[in-house]
Write an enzyme that holds these catalytic residues in place. Structure first.
Site, mmCIF file in Angstrom:
data_model
loop_
_atom_site.group_PDB
_atom_site.id
_atom_site.type_symbol
_atom_site.label_atom_id
_atom_site.label_comp_id
_atom_site.label_asym_id
_atom_site.label_seq_id
_atom_site.Cartn_x
_atom_site.Cartn_y
_atom_site.Cartn_z
ATOM 1 N N ARG A 17 9.296 -31.385 12.668
ATOM 2 C CA ARG A 17 8.428 -31.570 13.676
ATOM 3 C C ARG A 17 6.892 -32.150 13.056
ATOM 4 O O ARG A 17 6.537 -31.960 12.166
ATOM 5 C CB ARG A 17 8.040 -30.422 14.293
ATOM 6 C CG ARG A 17 9.075 -29.752 15.481
ATOM 7 C CD ARG A 17 8.568 -28.746 16.282
ATOM 8 N NE ARG A 17 8.104 -27.553 15.337
ATOM 9 C CZ ARG A 17 6.896 -27.139 14.985
ATOM 10 N NH1 ARG A 17 5.915 -27.839 15.447
ATOM 11 N NH2 ARG A 17 6.987 -25.959 14.247
ATOM 12 N N TYR A 28 14.553 -36.238 14.772
ATOM 13 C CA TYR A 28 14.857 -34.923 14.305
ATOM 14 C C TYR A 28 14.578 -33.810 15.276
ATOM 15 O O TYR A 28 13.174 -33.792 15.854
ATOM 16 C CB TYR A 28 13.944 -34.857 12.924
ATOM 17 C CG TYR A 28 14.632 -33.623 12.306
ATOM 18 C CD1 TYR A 28 15.742 -33.920 11.298
ATOM 19 C CD2 TYR A 28 13.971 -32.496 12.425
ATOM 20 C CE1 TYR A 28 16.169 -32.772 10.537
ATOM 21 C CE2 TYR A 28 14.474 -31.318 11.724
ATOM 22 C CZ TYR A 28 15.607 -31.438 10.732
ATOM 23 O OH TYR A 28 16.215 -30.378 9.984
ATOM 24 N N LYS A 58 11.393 -27.760 22.344
ATOM 25 C CA LYS A 58 10.105 -27.501 22.134
ATOM 26 C C LYS A 58 9.165 -28.268 23.467
ATOM 27 O O LYS A 58 8.219 -27.726 24.025
ATOM 28 C CB LYS A 58 9.478 -27.840 20.927
ATOM 29 C CG LYS A 58 9.992 -27.112 19.744
ATOM 30 C CD LYS A 58 9.844 -25.742 19.958
ATOM 31 C CE LYS A 58 10.748 -24.423 19.461
ATOM 32 N NZ LYS A 58 10.560 -24.453 17.951
ATOM 33 N N HIS A 112 7.777 -18.788 22.850
ATOM 34 C CA HIS A 112 8.478 -19.153 21.373
ATOM 35 C C HIS A 112 8.862 -17.845 20.867
ATOM 36 O O HIS A 112 8.197 -17.488 19.890
ATOM 37 C CB HIS A 112 7.373 -19.896 20.613
ATOM 38 C CG HIS A 112 8.083 -20.495 19.242
ATOM 39 N ND1 HIS A 112 7.395 -20.514 18.146
ATOM 40 C CD2 HIS A 112 9.407 -20.687 18.883
ATOM 41 C CE1 HIS A 112 8.185 -21.097 17.015
ATOM 42 N NE2 HIS A 112 9.315 -21.148 17.563
ATOM 43 N N SER A 116 7.207 -20.955 13.532
ATOM 44 C CA SER A 116 8.538 -21.312 13.008
ATOM 45 C C SER A 116 8.793 -21.164 11.501
ATOM 46 O O SER A 116 7.999 -21.068 10.890
ATOM 47 C CB SER A 116 8.326 -22.938 13.088
ATOM 48 O OG SER A 116 7.867 -23.399 14.457
ATOM 49 N N CYS A 153 9.770 -17.981 10.497
ATOM 50 C CA CYS A 153 9.253 -16.777 10.187
ATOM 51 C C CYS A 153 10.179 -15.491 10.554
ATOM 52 O O CYS A 153 9.670 -14.534 10.546
ATOM 53 C CB CYS A 153 7.897 -16.542 10.680
ATOM 54 S SG CYS A 153 6.677 -17.700 10.016
ATOM 55 N N ASP A 186 14.810 -18.368 19.948
ATOM 56 C CA ASP A 186 13.577 -19.184 19.827
ATOM 57 C C ASP A 186 12.949 -19.400 21.025
ATOM 58 O O ASP A 186 11.789 -19.607 20.772
ATOM 59 C CB ASP A 186 14.118 -20.637 19.282
ATOM 60 C CG ASP A 186 13.415 -21.663 18.770
ATOM 61 O OD1 ASP A 186 12.456 -21.150 17.774
ATOM 62 O OD2 ASP A 186 13.169 -22.797 19.373
ATOM 63 N N ARG A 214 18.860 -27.553 8.613
ATOM 64 C CA ARG A 214 19.283 -26.767 9.969
ATOM 65 C C ARG A 214 20.561 -26.702 10.114
ATOM 66 O O ARG A 214 21.427 -27.692 9.935
ATOM 67 C CB ARG A 214 18.276 -27.122 11.130
ATOM 68 C CG ARG A 214 16.797 -26.858 10.745
ATOM 69 C CD ARG A 214 15.951 -26.534 12.033
ATOM 70 N NE ARG A 214 14.635 -26.053 11.570
ATOM 71 C CZ ARG A 214 14.034 -25.162 12.144
ATOM 72 N NH1 ARG A 214 14.688 -24.316 13.061
ATOM 73 N NH2 ARG A 214 12.685 -24.854 11.830
HETATM 74 P P1 GTP Z 1 12.405 -21.299 13.711
HETATM 75 O O1 GTP Z 1 13.785 -21.761 14.075
HETATM 76 O O2 GTP Z 1 11.787 -22.354 12.965
HETATM 77 O O3 GTP Z 1 11.436 -21.343 14.996
HETATM 78 O O4 GTP Z 1 12.419 -20.160 12.761
HETATM 79 P P2 GTP Z 1 12.782 -18.908 12.820
HETATM 80 O O5 GTP Z 1 11.588 -17.752 13.402
HETATM 81 O O6 GTP Z 1 14.054 -18.572 13.732
HETATM 82 O O7 GTP Z 1 13.112 -18.373 11.374
HETATM 83 P P3 GTP Z 1 14.387 -18.017 10.833
HETATM 84 O O8 GTP Z 1 14.767 -16.543 11.173
HETATM 85 O O9 GTP Z 1 15.235 -18.974 10.814
HETATM 86 O O10 GTP Z 1 13.869 -17.448 9.189
HETATM 87 C C1 GTP Z 1 13.320 -18.353 8.359
HETATM 88 C C2 GTP Z 1 13.442 -17.945 7.001
HETATM 89 O O11 GTP Z 1 12.828 -16.860 6.755
HETATM 90 C C3 GTP Z 1 14.624 -17.985 6.307
HETATM 91 O O12 GTP Z 1 14.705 -18.670 5.202
HETATM 92 C C4 GTP Z 1 14.952 -16.359 6.406
HETATM 93 O O13 GTP Z 1 15.799 -16.074 5.344
HETATM 94 C C5 GTP Z 1 13.644 -15.878 6.042
HETATM 95 N N1 GTP Z 1 13.545 -14.478 6.364
HETATM 96 C C6 GTP Z 1 13.846 -14.102 7.752
HETATM 97 N N2 GTP Z 1 13.604 -12.676 8.081
HETATM 98 C C7 GTP Z 1 13.122 -12.115 6.853
HETATM 99 C C8 GTP Z 1 12.706 -10.980 6.376
HETATM 100 O O14 GTP Z 1 13.039 -9.795 7.179
HETATM 101 N N3 GTP Z 1 12.404 -10.818 5.321
HETATM 102 C C9 GTP Z 1 12.237 -11.962 4.281
HETATM 103 N N4 GTP Z 1 11.498 -11.822 2.861
HETATM 104 N N5 GTP Z 1 12.609 -13.136 4.657
HETATM 105 C C10 GTP Z 1 13.037 -13.319 5.895
HETATM 106 C C1 SPV Z 2 10.489 -24.751 15.023
HETATM 107 O O1 SPV Z 2 9.857 -25.683 14.304
HETATM 108 O O2 SPV Z 2 10.078 -23.730 15.630
HETATM 109 C C2 SPV Z 2 12.042 -24.975 15.623
HETATM 110 C C3 SPV Z 2 12.645 -26.038 15.108
HETATM 111 O O3 SPV Z 2 12.527 -24.124 16.127
HETATM 112 S S1 SPV Z 2 12.047 -27.512 15.991
HETATM 113 O O4 SPV Z 2 13.285 -27.487 17.148
HETATM 114 O O5 SPV Z 2 12.319 -28.832 15.220
HETATM 115 O O6 SPV Z 2 10.935 -27.411 16.615
HETATM 116 MN MN MN Z 3 11.078 -22.494 16.650
#
Ligand code: GTP
Ligand code: SPV
Ligand code: MN
Length: 613
Positions: free
Chosen positions: A89, A228, A237, A257, A279, A281, A304, A395
């Protein structure tokens, strides 16, 4: 200049045939599509029906163009390699074009709608020459559901169409539901790469000039230049957060979110929980969590975006308006998220991951050892000197129904009643593993003061801590001060039915930089305490910053963790918190009169408590 937003009244009768519209399409829809076609001058127009045959045609087109290559180890799966300059983004190219700059607020890039329409009118003029224009009618949430909404995305990118197939409910049912109403969101996307006669195309056409523009008053989206994720899948979003947050403000609901899950115990206890983390996290991972403590199961509802509305019973009801997951690949493994690994063993589109010589995908963190002979995300033999094998924001795109953990009722139109809301971020210091807000207003303060290390999900510095209120900083379509007020008002409306609010932090680190908390499946221990707080059974202690688990209240059975580490995870350093309040005050200050007094009251209360312990 751009064509006007569609209105029912101004719908001039356009012959549906001229733009290839299906029989019975709403005249307002047809004339809007015709006006976009007139401006962008595509070679032809395809109205999407959402069918499997249509998806297969798109895949064939992308294979032919070299946009995707097959992933032989995973049936029905493909790898897309984006232009290396189109990987995340772009927040500084994202604009909220409200009539009044005040309405965009201090945290958004504002542009005056008239001049933005002029700029975009120039860019979109002939932008689809030599390409197919796809018209994608879609529904966010089940078609016709009480919380659902409709939209149409027009795009010249087959990758976007295929992704929309996975991520939303595309097709004729959505188009039919638009009949006789203007209650749908028009969204136009172009990669901005017209093709001259006989010109050779590239695998990932895009344009270095980028605009991701939102017109909140007319509920329009115009996006140019990038193909993307959040820049181009406009249902996600752009619509489901930025435009929907404005609709939610006006109509009395919330667009957030957040992930959405149900955690249930063999003995019948269960809670529904929504969680906002910035994002990359941890939303996807928490939504698919496999509890390490006996008796509990997690069912995934969404990863999400959550839309929520007070229901007839006075409770807050929540749906996941999406139909699939667009998740972060790096860090996903059998150990961290076995559910996601199982979900992507077929019918998945991977973007910017690496490939193994035997025809499988790979990314950092998938296995301990790096396989020999990798091809990196840019299609080169992997060389660590070029950086990681997979892009950090690589992704996967899959349908929600493919998750083994998906709740059987995940697409129930009325959604689920929420018991708890959690906020979190990547905080290497200071913020404890979990705390509960004292009441709704304090919970809004906790949400408003979320801050987190930036990740690769957006262009910009990775690792720097920034304030990201409600994990919505890049996604709130109006003045964030008014958004805080809207949240406080929602609490008054919900009264005793309001969900309990918590803060979590899986990312606190030790002196050597390692994570103090094992995270992932072990996070179920924290959710169990939260469930106990909701039920009124788990003890807590009130502190200056919120309610922490009482001694022994957090279930650590079977977890090999030092007492000293647990102490560190819950340590509250008043000096650090007080100095952060200086930053919070400055952040709040920029909202001026839009800042609700409730947040000032909460800030003063927390400061008073910190100074008097
Ligand atoms: P968006 O799709 O961008 O909105 O992200 P999201 O909040 O869904 O993040 P996602 O669950 O994909 O996690 C992103 C990264 O954080 C990955 O590399 C995970 O492995 C890492 N992660 C997730 N949960 C944990 C946790 O409990 N501990 C640690 N150390 N890392 C974590
Ligand atoms: C984020 O960045 O929070 C995502 C990926 O979930 S995107 O759809 O590119 O915004
Ligand atoms: Mn997101």
């Amino acid at each position: 200049i751009l064509p006007a937003a569609p209105t029912r009244a101004s719908a001039k009768p356009v012959k549906p045939k001229r733009v290839g519209a299906p029989e019975g399409a709403d005249p307002g829809v047809v004339s809007w599509v015709a006006s976009v076609a007139e401006l962008t001058e595509p070679r032809d127009i395809v109205w999407c029906d959402g069918s499997q045959e249509e998806l297969q045609r798109l895949i064939d087109i992308m294979l032919e163009a070299g946009t995707i290559v097959p992933v032989p180890k995973r049936p029905g799966s493909y790898l897309a390699r984006s232009n290396p300059d189109d990987v995340a983004r772009m927040e500084d190219r994202t604009f909220i074009c409200a009539d009044d700059a005040e309405d965009a607020g201090p945290t958004n890039n504002w542009r005056d709608p008239a001049s933005m329409r002029q700029v975009l009118g120039g860019l979109f003029d002939g932008a689809m020459r030599g390409r197919t224009m796809y018209v994608i009618p879609f529904s966010m949430g089940p078609v016709g559901g009480p919380i659902s909404k409709l939209g149409i995305e027009i795009t010249d990118s087959p990758y976007v169409v295929a992704s929309m197939h996975y991520m939303t409910r595309v097709g004729t049912a959505a188009l039919e539901a638009m009949h006789g109403t203007r209650d749908w969101v028009p969204a136009v996307h172009s990669i901005g790469a017209p093709l001259a006669d006989g010109q050779q195309d590239v695998p990932w056409p895009c344009n270095p000039t980028r605009y991701i523009s939102h017109f909140p008053e007319t509920r329009e989206i115009w996006s140019f230049g990038s193909a993307y994720g959040g820049n181009a899948l406009l249902a996600k979003k752009c619509f489901a957060l930025r435009i929907a947050s404005v609709q939610a403000r006006d109509e009395g609901w919330l667009a957030e979110h957040m992930l959405l899950l149900r955690m249930k115990h063999d003995d019948g206890r269960q809670i529904h929980l929504a969680g906002a983390f910035p994002s990359a996290c941890g939303k996807t991972n928490l939504a698919m969590l496999q509890p390490t403590i006996p008796g509990w199961t997690v069912e995934t509802l969404g990863d999400d975006i959550v839309w929520m509305r007070p229901g007839p019973d006075g409770r807050l009801w929540a749906i996941n308006p999406e139909n699939g997951f667009f998740g972060v690949a790096p860090g996903t493994s059998e150990a961290t998220n076995a559910t996601a690994m199982a979900m992507m063993d077929h019918d998945t589109i991977f973007t910017n991951v690496a490939m193994t010589p035997d025809g499988d995908v790979w990314w950092e963190g998938m296995t301990k050892d790096v396989p020999e002979g990798l091809i990196d995300w840019q299609g080169r033999p992997y060389d660590p000197a070029n950086g990681p094998a997979a892009h950090p924001n690589a992704r996967f795109t899959v349908r929600a129904e493919q998750a083994p953990s998906i709740a059987p009722d995940w697409d129930a139109p009325e959604g689920v009643p929420l018991d708890a809301i959690i906020f979190g971020g990547r905080r290497p210091t200071q913020v404890p593993l979990v705390l509960q807000a004292r009441d709704w207003e304090h919970g809004v303060y906790v949400g408003a003061t979320v801050s987190s290390q930036q990740t690769a999900a957006a262009e910009g510095p990775v690792g720097e801590i920034r304030r990201d209120p409600f994990a919505m900083l890049p996604f709130c379509g109006y003045n964030m001060g008014d958004y805080f007020t809207h949240w406080i008002d929602m609490g008054h409306r919900l009264g005793r039915h309001a969900p309990k609010i918590f803060s979590v932090n899986w990312f606190r680190r030790d002196e050597d930089g390692g994570f103090l908390w094992p995270g992932f499946g072990e996070n179920a221990r924290v959710l169990e305490w939260i469930a106990g707080r909701v039920a009124g059974t788990a003890p807590g202690v009130d502190t200056a910053v919120g309610v922490l688990p009482a001694e022994g209240a957090l279930n650590l059975d079977g977890l090999d963790i030092d007492e000293a580490v647990m102490d560190e995870l819950f340590e509250i350093d008043p000096k650090a918190w007080l100095s952060e309040l200086v930053d919070v005050e400055a952040f709040f200050g920029q909202f001026g009169r839009a800042l609700p007094t409730g947040l000032v009251r909460q800030l003063n209360h927390v400061r008073w408590r910190l100074e008097h312990v």
